[in-house]
Design an enzyme around this catalytic site. Structure first.
Site, PDB file in Angstrom:
ATOM      1  N   GLU A  31       0.850  -1.185   0.000  1.00 57.25           N
ATOM      2  CA  GLU A  31       0.000   0.000   0.000  1.00 57.25           C
ATOM      3  C   GLU A  31       0.890   1.242   0.000  1.00 57.25           C
ATOM      4  O   GLU A  31       1.820   1.352   0.789  1.00 57.25           O
ATOM      5  CB  GLU A  31      -0.903  -0.014   1.242  1.00 57.25           C
ATOM      6  N   HIS A  49     -25.688  -2.028  -0.288  1.00 54.61           N
ATOM      7  CA  HIS A  49     -26.819  -2.026  -1.208  1.00 54.61           C
ATOM      8  C   HIS A  49     -27.461  -3.407  -1.285  1.00 54.61           C
ATOM      9  O   HIS A  49     -26.775  -4.434  -1.237  1.00 54.61           O
ATOM     10  CB  HIS A  49     -26.368  -1.613  -2.602  1.00 54.61           C
ATOM     11  N   GLU A 349     -16.354   0.522  -8.400  1.00 49.57           N
ATOM     12  CA  GLU A 349     -17.123   1.677  -7.929  1.00 49.57           C
ATOM     13  C   GLU A 349     -18.358   1.141  -7.214  1.00 49.57           C
ATOM     14  O   GLU A 349     -18.495  -0.060  -6.985  1.00 49.57           O
ATOM     15  CB  GLU A 349     -17.505   2.569  -9.104  1.00 49.57           C
TER      16      GLU A 349
END
Length: 491
Positions: A31, A49, A349
């Site tokens: 990272e 969601h 996304e």
């Protein structure tokens, strides 16, 4: 020689790492920032969601529905905040009702459970603050909210506990294929073709690469494959409202999806705030996380279409995040035809946060199958989260303070965070090293004053625990120093 190197320590990369740690092997996460959760994962809607608006048959639909189903059990295993609060997609006119029905039908095809279209009367019973113009809504009982920071951190901690290595402040500059018999970095033997990852801290040899680099995933993919992909950073502006707005909405309130995604939502958070956002603005700068007056004005205006009496004066901070929008508008998961051993997790996304557990499980199992990895008999599936004295009974709290006096010392008054919590955040596997690292773990600095009062004390604790000079403590690593000099030479 590593078996797998994962580029990126966001929630997707750490999910892959966590599920890989169920197997025996050498695994590494690299990272470029100083901590996990420093990219897309740190600035999103914190929504799990249900999966009704991803295109049927797409990777988004497949991983969203599976990931959503995984969250309740995963949150219990790894002890991070998650709540299945249900979601509502509101319809603002009768002429839009066919679109609402189409959304329902798409959700049913995707396998979302419990979906129903409700009328205006029931909608306003569920959410009195929804606009009077709403004529109905799609109700999704499996929709949820989560703390993205703590979900990401929990996956990373559990992976690290099970043997996955992490290297921070390590920026990947090139990925290339090496022939058998060569060892560019840490390989003691390289009798098979493998990948060489060049970084600002030297070369790393690995059998497999997982590309979970967020908005930079196209850069690494295009280094190894002739089939190019293109990611556009899509900026989303948000406003976070104070705890005083808790209960303004109980469900996540969406508007019918439009050209640029799901539009502006209004949602509770697992920590008792209200979140409004995001906008959807395509930009070129992969580091462009600055908010704009135009973006925030549009955000507030659009939110007013969904709810009435929005307590926008209670905003305590605004922020922006970037979504990795790939031109094909779908997740790219797996190996390119011309780059065996290079696994993409690209174009992640929205609904990426919802999908991360499912992506991590699938990619880890596929790689383990290709490498013939054996199960890790010492794998520990659970992790204990941070102690929050506010959630304890008075007797439990007194017992904790008696045992650990630091839990009786309040450092952050807005969020009632104690010194004991901050010490725990620093000392844990993959512990905090900066103000933001502490903030994301235990919420010191997340409140109304936005770290105005507690920062000096948190810095002192960081310096003491890390055994470093106070002036070396940063906001978020790199050059984000807080102390840049002294007023007097004698100090």
């Amino acid at each position: 020689m590593y078996d797998v190197v994962i580029i990126g320590a966001g929630i997707t990369g750490c999910a892959v790492a966590r599920y890989l740690s169920r197997y025996k092997g050498r695994f590494l996460v690299v990272e470029r920032e100083e901590d996990v959760c420093c990219g897309t994962t740190k600035a999103n809607s914190a929504i799990v969601h249900a999966g009704h608006d991803a295109k049927n048959g797409s990777n988004m639909a497949k991983y969203n529905v599976k990931g959503s189903e995984m969250y309740p059990a995963l949150a219990k295993e790894l002890d991070f905040p998650y709540e299945q609060n249900a979601s509502l997609v509101i319809c603002l006119s009768e002429e839009d009702r066919p679109r609402l029905e189409a959304l329902y039908e798409n959700g049913v095809k995707n396998g979302v459970k419990g979906l129903e279209i409700i009328d205006a009367k029931r909608l306003h019973e569920l959410e009195p603050n929804v606009t009077d113009d709403a004529v109905g809504a799609l109700y999704a009982p499996t929709g949820g909210i989560v703390c993205p920071f703590l979900a990401n951190i929990a996956l990373a901690e559990n992976a690290n506990t099970n043997g996955v290595e992490f290297r921070f402040n390590t920026e990947v500059t090139e990925v290339s294929r090496a022939e058998a018999g060569t060892a560019a970095g840490n390989a003691s033997d390289a009798d098979e073709p493998h990948w060489v990852i060049q970084t600002n801290k030297g070369a790393i040899d690995t059998k497999y690469v997982v590309n979970a680099a967020g908005v930079y995933a196209d850069v690494f993919h295009n280094m190894v494959s002739e089939k190019k992909i293109h990611i556009t950073p899509r900026r989303g502006d948000y406003c976070l409202l104070d705890h005083s707005t808790e209960g303004f909405v109980k469900h996540t309130v969406f508007q019918l999806p439009g050209k640029f995604g799901k539009g502006v939502l209004v949602t509770p958070t697992v920590h008792g705030n209200t979140l409004v956002g995001p906008t959807a603005i395509d930009i070129e700068d992969k580091e462009g996380v600055n908010t704009t007056a135009e973006g925030l004005d549009a955000l507030i205006s659009k939110a007013g279409n969904a709810v009435k009496n929005l307590p926008i004066r209670e905003v305590i901070t605004s922020f922006a995040g970037l979504r990795a929008h790939e031109d094909g508008h779908d997740f790219i998961i797996g190996e390119p035809d011309d780059a065996a051993g290079f696994f993409d997790c690209a174009g992640i996304e929205s609904p990426g946060l919802s999908s991360a557990p499912a992506i991590g499980l699938d990619v880890a199992d596929r790689i383990a199958g290709k490498l013939n990895l054996k199960e890790n008999p010492d794998f520990v599936a659970t992790r204990k989260g941070f102690i929050d004295p506010k959630t304890l009974s008075l007797e439990e709290r007194n017992e904790l303070i008696k045992k650990e006096p630091a839990y009786g010392q309040i450092i952050c008054r807005c969020e009632m965070v104690t010194e004991g919590q901050i010490i725990d955040a620093i000392r844990r596997p993959i512990g905090a090293k900066s103000l933001d690292g502490v903030k994301r773990r235990v919420r010191a600095g997340m409140g109304r004053c936005q770290a105005g009062f507690c920062s000096p004390r948190v810095m002192e604790i960081l310096a003491r625990e890390l055994n470093v000079p106070l002036e070396s403590i940063t906001k978020s690593g790199g050059d984000s120093k807080i102390i840049v000099g002294y007023a007097k030479d004698s100090i």
